[in-house]
Design a protein around this motif. Structure first.
Motif, PDB file in Angstrom:
ATOM      1  N   HIS A   1       6.670  -4.245  -1.871  1.00 43.34           N
ATOM      2  CA  HIS A   1       7.438  -3.877  -0.693  1.00 43.34           C
ATOM      3  C   HIS A   1       9.016  -4.395  -0.289  1.00 43.34           C
ATOM      4  CE1 HIS A   1       4.401  -0.942   0.760  1.00 43.34           C
ATOM      5  NE2 HIS A   1       3.743  -2.270   0.250  1.00 43.34           N
ATOM      6  N   PHE A   2       9.751  -4.733  -0.986  1.00 42.71           N
ATOM      7  CA  PHE A   2      10.817  -5.556  -0.775  1.00 42.71           C
ATOM      8  C   PHE A   2      11.311  -5.835  -1.988  1.00 42.71           C
ATOM      9  CE2 PHE A   2       7.922  -7.176   2.299  1.00 42.71           C
ATOM     10  CZ  PHE A   2       8.349  -7.304   3.679  1.00 42.71           C
ATOM     11  N   SER A   3      12.754  -5.615  -2.010  1.00 41.21           N
ATOM     12  CA  SER A   3      13.724  -5.555  -3.217  1.00 41.21           C
ATOM     13  C   SER A   3      15.120  -5.800  -3.074  1.00 41.21           C
ATOM     14  CB  SER A   3      13.560  -3.882  -4.282  1.00 41.21           C
ATOM     15  OG  SER A   3      14.812  -3.734  -5.181  1.00 41.21           O
ATOM     16  N   MET A   4      15.755  -6.593  -3.548  1.00 40.80           N
ATOM     17  CA  MET A   4      17.188  -7.336  -3.759  1.00 40.80           C
ATOM     18  C   MET A   4      17.822  -6.457  -4.588  1.00 40.80           C
ATOM     19  SD  MET A   4      17.923 -10.438  -2.767  1.00 40.80           S
ATOM     20  CE  MET A   4      17.543 -10.416  -1.184  1.00 40.80           C
ATOM     21  N   ASP A   5      19.270  -6.097  -4.104  1.00 41.34           N
ATOM     22  CA  ASP A   5      19.747  -5.174  -5.286  1.00 41.34           C
ATOM     23  C   ASP A   5      20.831  -6.829  -5.619  1.00 41.34           C
ATOM     24  OD1 ASP A   5      21.502  -6.450  -3.693  1.00 41.34           O
ATOM     25  OD2 ASP A   5      22.469  -3.921  -3.443  1.00 41.34           O
ATOM     26  N   LYS A   6      21.814  -6.269  -6.531  1.00 41.12           N
ATOM     27  CA  LYS A   6      21.999  -7.567  -7.230  1.00 41.12           C
ATOM     28  C   LYS A   6      23.369  -8.040  -5.926  1.00 41.12           C
ATOM     29  CE  LYS A   6      22.516  -5.678 -12.149  1.00 41.12           C
ATOM     30  NZ  LYS A   6      23.583  -5.606 -13.741  1.00 41.12           N
ATOM     31  N   LYS A   7      24.190  -7.167  -5.503  1.00 42.05           N
ATOM     32  CA  LYS A   7      24.934  -7.658  -4.452  1.00 42.05           C
ATOM     33  C   LYS A   7      23.968  -8.752  -3.098  1.00 42.05           C
ATOM     34  CE  LYS A   7      27.944  -3.821  -4.810  1.00 42.05           C
ATOM     35  NZ  LYS A   7      28.274  -2.625  -4.051  1.00 42.05           N
ATOM     36  N   GLY A   8      22.756  -8.726  -2.912  1.00 39.95           N
ATOM     37  CA  GLY A   8      22.496  -9.056  -2.377  1.00 39.95           C
ATOM     38  C   GLY A   8      21.377  -8.730  -1.183  1.00 39.95           C
ATOM     39  N   THR A   9      21.752  -7.105  -1.068  1.00 42.06           N
ATOM     40  CA  THR A   9      21.475  -6.561  -0.307  1.00 42.06           C
ATOM     41  C   THR A   9      19.541  -6.424   0.076  1.00 42.06           C
ATOM     42  OG1 THR A   9      23.166  -5.046   0.132  1.00 42.06           O
ATOM     43  CG2 THR A   9      20.966  -4.589   0.913  1.00 42.06           C
ATOM     44  N   ARG A  10      18.881  -6.930   1.320  1.00 36.76           N
ATOM     45  CA  ARG A  10      17.279  -6.570   0.516  1.00 36.76           C
ATOM     46  C   ARG A  10      16.820  -5.554   1.291  1.00 36.76           C
ATOM     47  NH1 ARG A  10      16.453 -11.076   3.549  1.00 36.76           N
ATOM     48  NH2 ARG A  10      16.552 -12.321   1.466  1.00 36.76           N
ATOM     49  N   TYR A  11      15.791  -5.075   0.889  1.00 38.91           N
ATOM     50  CA  TYR A  11      15.547  -3.584   0.722  1.00 38.91           C
ATOM     51  C   TYR A  11      13.205  -3.788   0.794  1.00 38.91           C
ATOM     52  CZ  TYR A  11      19.630  -2.056  -1.328  1.00 38.91           C
ATOM     53  OH  TYR A  11      20.912  -1.645  -0.900  1.00 38.91           O
ATOM     54  N   TYR A  12      13.532  -2.866   2.359  1.00 39.84           N
ATOM     55  CA  TYR A  12      11.651  -2.478   2.518  1.00 39.84           C
ATOM     56  C   TYR A  12      11.878  -1.136   2.299  1.00 39.84           C
ATOM     57  CZ  TYR A  12       7.251  -1.660   4.599  1.00 39.84           C
ATOM     58  OH  TYR A  12       6.569  -1.988   4.900  1.00 39.84           O
ATOM     59  N   SER A  13      10.868  -0.503   1.437  1.00 39.84           N
ATOM     60  CA  SER A  13      10.169   0.164   1.536  1.00 39.84           C
ATOM     61  C   SER A  13       8.566   0.424   1.381  1.00 39.84           C
ATOM     62  CB  SER A  13       9.610   0.772  -0.163  1.00 39.84           C
ATOM     63  OG  SER A  13       9.582   2.499  -0.660  1.00 39.84           O
ATOM     64  N   ALA A  14       8.216   1.197   2.924  1.00 44.88           N
ATOM     65  CA  ALA A  14       6.828   1.040   2.739  1.00 44.88           C
ATOM     66  C   ALA A  14       5.731   2.190   1.761  1.00 44.88           C
ATOM     67  CB  ALA A  14       6.363   2.158   4.363  1.00 44.88           C
ATOM     68  N   SER A  15       6.432   2.736   0.705  1.00 43.89           N
ATOM     69  CA  SER A  15       5.779   3.810   0.259  1.00 43.89           C
ATOM     70  C   SER A  15       5.354   2.666  -1.290  1.00 43.89           C
ATOM     71  CB  SER A  15       6.285   4.386  -0.615  1.00 43.89           C
ATOM     72  OG  SER A  15       7.389   4.708  -1.156  1.00 43.89           O
ATOM     73  N   ALA A  16       6.241   0.768  -1.159  1.00 46.48           N
ATOM     74  CA  ALA A  16       7.060  -0.037  -2.465  1.00 46.48           C
ATOM     75  C   ALA A  16       7.384   0.618  -3.675  1.00 46.48           C
ATOM     76  CB  ALA A  16       5.837  -0.215  -3.065  1.00 46.48           C
ATOM     77  N   PHE A  17       8.450   1.740  -2.612  1.00 43.53           N
ATOM     78  CA  PHE A  17       9.943   2.359  -3.620  1.00 43.53           C
ATOM     79  C   PHE A  17       9.649   3.304  -4.952  1.00 43.53           C
ATOM     80  CE2 PHE A  17      10.699  -2.180  -2.642  1.00 43.53           C
ATOM     81  CZ  PHE A  17      12.467  -1.608  -2.380  1.00 43.53           C
ATOM     82  N   ALA A  18       7.447   3.805  -4.428  1.00 48.09           N
ATOM     83  CA  ALA A  18       7.366   5.477  -5.379  1.00 48.09           C
ATOM     84  C   ALA A  18       8.222   6.555  -4.626  1.00 48.09           C
ATOM     85  CB  ALA A  18       5.953   5.337  -4.808  1.00 48.09           C
ATOM     86  N   GLU A  19       8.415   5.914  -3.273  1.00 47.57           N
ATOM     87  CA  GLU A  19       9.386   7.597  -2.395  1.00 47.57           C
ATOM     88  C   GLU A  19      10.601   7.232  -2.000  1.00 47.57           C
ATOM     89  OE1 GLU A  19       7.156   8.901   0.722  1.00 47.57           O
ATOM     90  OE2 GLU A  19       4.706   8.982  -0.133  1.00 47.57           O
TER      91      GLU A  19
END
Length: 185
Positions: free
Chosen positions: A149-167
């Motif tokens: 459910h978590f991801s981070m881009d190259k700039k270090g911004t962290r993301y959370y997705s309830a759908s695990a990035f499916a939506e």
């Protein structure tokens, strides 16, 4: 991720350099920082599973009055994520079945932060009621079910997705401690 010393290493690397990790999920190894000056107290999502019959450093639970590394891990993670220990009680766990027979042998406590109206599980702790200091294969999907459910881009911004990035439902987890007035992607 990691088990025992591998868990301590994973938790420690993320605590000292949270900008490199989207999330950490590990088993039977709490954070070990040698001194207060090693503690950055920067937020990062984390999940640890330990066993009911684990080593003394993980004996009991955070509500039992036993002072050990489990309590140190919990205190650090709650302070780093600006979460209130009292928001979750000893009986406020979710039971999870780890086997095909439906035995609900994992007790999971979750502390969340609200980000743009979304409850983000920043700290999770689980006690496996049927194991000692090891990990079992059924725990691996639990760890992945947290981390996916978590991801981070190259700039270090962290993301959370309830759908695990499916939506298209990802929200930005603010850098540092500022969880107020954040906007979704």
């Amino acid at each position: 991720s990691g088990q025992s010393l591998g868990s301590m290493t994973s938790q420690g690397f993320a605590a000292t350099n949270p900008e490199f990790y989207a999330a950490v999920a590990s088993t039977s190894g709490p954070l070990m920082l040698s001194a207060e000056e090693d503690r950055t107290y920067k937020a990062f999502p984390t999940y640890m599973i330990y066993g009911m019959g684990d080593l003394d450093m993980l004996e009991g639970n955070p509500w039992d009055g036993i002072d050990n590394l489990l309590d140190d891990w919990m205190q650090y993670m709650l302070k780093a994520n600006k979460l209130d220990f009292a928001a979750v009680g000893e009986n406020d766990y979710t039971e999870v079945a780890l086997d095909q027979f439906g035995h609900k042998n994992l007790h999971v406590w979750t502390w969340t932060k609200t980000v743009d109206g979304v409850e983000v599980p920043m700290v999770q702790l689980a006690e496996n009621m049927v194991r000692s200091h090891n990990c079992i294969s059924a725990e691996m999907p639990e760890l992945w079910n947290y981390m996916k459910h978590f991801s981070m881009d190259k700039k270090g911004t962290r993301y959370y997705s309830a759908s695990a990035f499916a939506e298209d439902d990802a929200v930005v987890i603010p850098e540092g401690q500022d969880f107020d007035n954040v906007k979704s992607l």
